[in-house]
Design an enzyme around this catalytic site. Structure first.
Site, PDB file in Angstrom:
ATOM      1  N   GLU A  41      27.391   6.502  27.589  1.00  0.00           N
ATOM      2  CA  GLU A  41      27.487   5.324  26.693  1.00  0.00           C
ATOM      3  C   GLU A  41      27.827   4.049  27.462  1.00  0.00           C
ATOM      4  O   GLU A  41      28.209   4.092  28.638  1.00  0.00           O
ATOM      5  CB  GLU A  41      28.543   5.570  25.615  1.00  0.00           C
ATOM      6  N   LYS A 212      41.797   9.530  21.188  1.00  0.00           N
ATOM      7  CA  LYS A 212      43.092   8.957  21.528  1.00  0.00           C
ATOM      8  C   LYS A 212      44.046   9.104  20.357  1.00  0.00           C
ATOM      9  O   LYS A 212      43.633   9.044  19.197  1.00  0.00           O
ATOM     10  CB  LYS A 212      42.932   7.476  21.867  1.00  0.00           C
TER      11      LYS A 212
END
Ligand code: PSU
Ligand code: MN
Length: 363
Positions: A41, A212
């Site tokens: 990405e 996260k």
């Protein structure tokens, strides 16, 4: 079979709406339909890491994929053209140019129609990679269900409106001035990354280090369960939480070799299931950050986001950059190490998938 339209200069008056531009997507340097390939990405390049770490990292990930016997295809958008397999110059452009837009699914038509540059998120990278025939994608962390959602205020006169299903009404104040009813309410609506629905509808295998802990990890895993996305733990029984190797939350299945992962993905395909698969790999042990330190930084970043009214597409980049400022060098080193680790494993899985496909068709 190479299609390298970027090798020929684009006309000076580039018009993305010109009738001949019926397909705004192109693949570049992707070797053969059956060659093991790993998509990468570009949001992490443009918005996730500071220069020059971002550029070095992007080129290093491509090298790692090649060393492991697969072809890299970094995905991004250049002047409205979705490129699967960016050139070195294009990667450098996305790493350095100001104002590169973060492009998730809903932004795709906007950047294509306007001829803008864009960095693709997990959602749009997965989407483009699949359409280019790639089934393995490596990233750092995926988006998910945010912890706090977005607080928004509504005021009005008359009968208070009913809260839509997805919103939790956190407070409701109604007061009367003579015969008029005034009301102010605060809603807490859930902010869910477009990465999740993409995983539920695109048949791609995404290798990441979990999500996260700025996100609501249990809610993220619940979402994936509801929408049929299996979560694989690579060498672990626990869902890793990016900077931390464990989260206390179980994965659906553990795999210890690339071949085992390839077998899981092949079974998903053989069953004709529509979505993808998430392979989670813990950050290498020597780079793991202390959980308590992370939690303090996360609490502070979340509080600042709320105080400054940050929401929507800027929320994730804001939280990520505040956390890396608050945790310093150690979090940057961990981020780079886990990205490299994930790219290597993704390449090994792509090779294993290819070997499996070759032996299958040879039978
Ligand atoms: N998590 C990270 N680093 C990142 C991202 C997420 O640790 O760079 C990026 C990825 O590109 C991911 C995107 O797809 O943020 C999710 O953004 P949002 O929550 O706005 O969908
Ligand atoms: Mn969001």
């Amino acid at each position: 079979m190479f299609r390298c339209r970027f090798d020929t200069p684009r006309p000076a008056t580039y018009n993305p709406l010109a009738p001949e531009r019926t397909n705004p997507m192109l693949t570049r340097g992707i070797p053969m339909p059956n060659h093991p390939t790993v998509a990468l990405e570009s949001t992490v390049i443009s918005h996730g890491l500071p220069y020059p770490h971002n550029l070095r990292l992007a080129l290093r990930l491509e090298a790692i994929v090649r060393e492991a016997g697969a072809a890299p295809a970094t995905v991004g958008i250049i002047a409205g053209e979705i490129v699967v397999g960016l050139s070195r110059d294009q990667i450098e452009h996305l790493a350095t140019a100001p104002g590169v837009r973060k492009v998730s699914r809903r932004d795709l038509p906007i950047v294509v129609a306007r001829g803008l540059d864009g960095a693709t998120t997990v959602a749009t990278t997965a989407w483009a990679a699949h359409r280019a025939g790639i089934s393995v994608f490596a990233t750092g962390g995926i988006g998910g269900v945010h912890r706090t959602g977005v607080r928004s205020q509504e005021s009005g006169v008359g009968t208070p409106p009913l809260a839509p299903d997805i919103q939790h009404r956190t407070s409701y104040i109604v007061h009367r001035t003579s015969n008029i009813v005034h009301h102010t309410s605060t809603f807490l609506s859930t902010d869910i990354s477009a990465d999740l629905p993409e995983l539920a509808q695109t048949p791609i295998l995404v290798v990441c280090a979990g999500a996260k802990a700025i996100l609501d990890l249990p809610a993220t895993l619940e979402w994936l369960e509801t929408h049929g996305v299996p979560v694989v733990g690579y060498g672990t029984d626990e869902y890793p939480a990016f900077y931390n190797r464990s989260s206390g939350l179980p994965v659906d299945v553990r795999a210890d070799t690339p071949e085992e992962v390839a077998a899981l993905f092949r079974a998903q395909r053989a069953l004709g299931l529509p979505g993808g698969m998430l392979v989670t790999v813990p950050v290498p042990a020597e780079f793991e950050l202390p959980a308590a330190q992370m939690e303090t930084a996360i609490e502070q970043a979340l509080a600042e986001a709320e105080a400054q009214g940050i929401k929507g597409k800027t929320l994730t980049p804001f939280l990520l950059s505040r956390i890396s400022e608050l945790t310093g060098e150690a979090s940057l080193r961990a981020n780079l190490a886990l990205l490299e680790n994930n790219a290597r494993l993704a390449a090994q899985i792509a090779v294993a998938l290819n070997g499996a496909a070759a032996s299958f068709s040879g039978r």
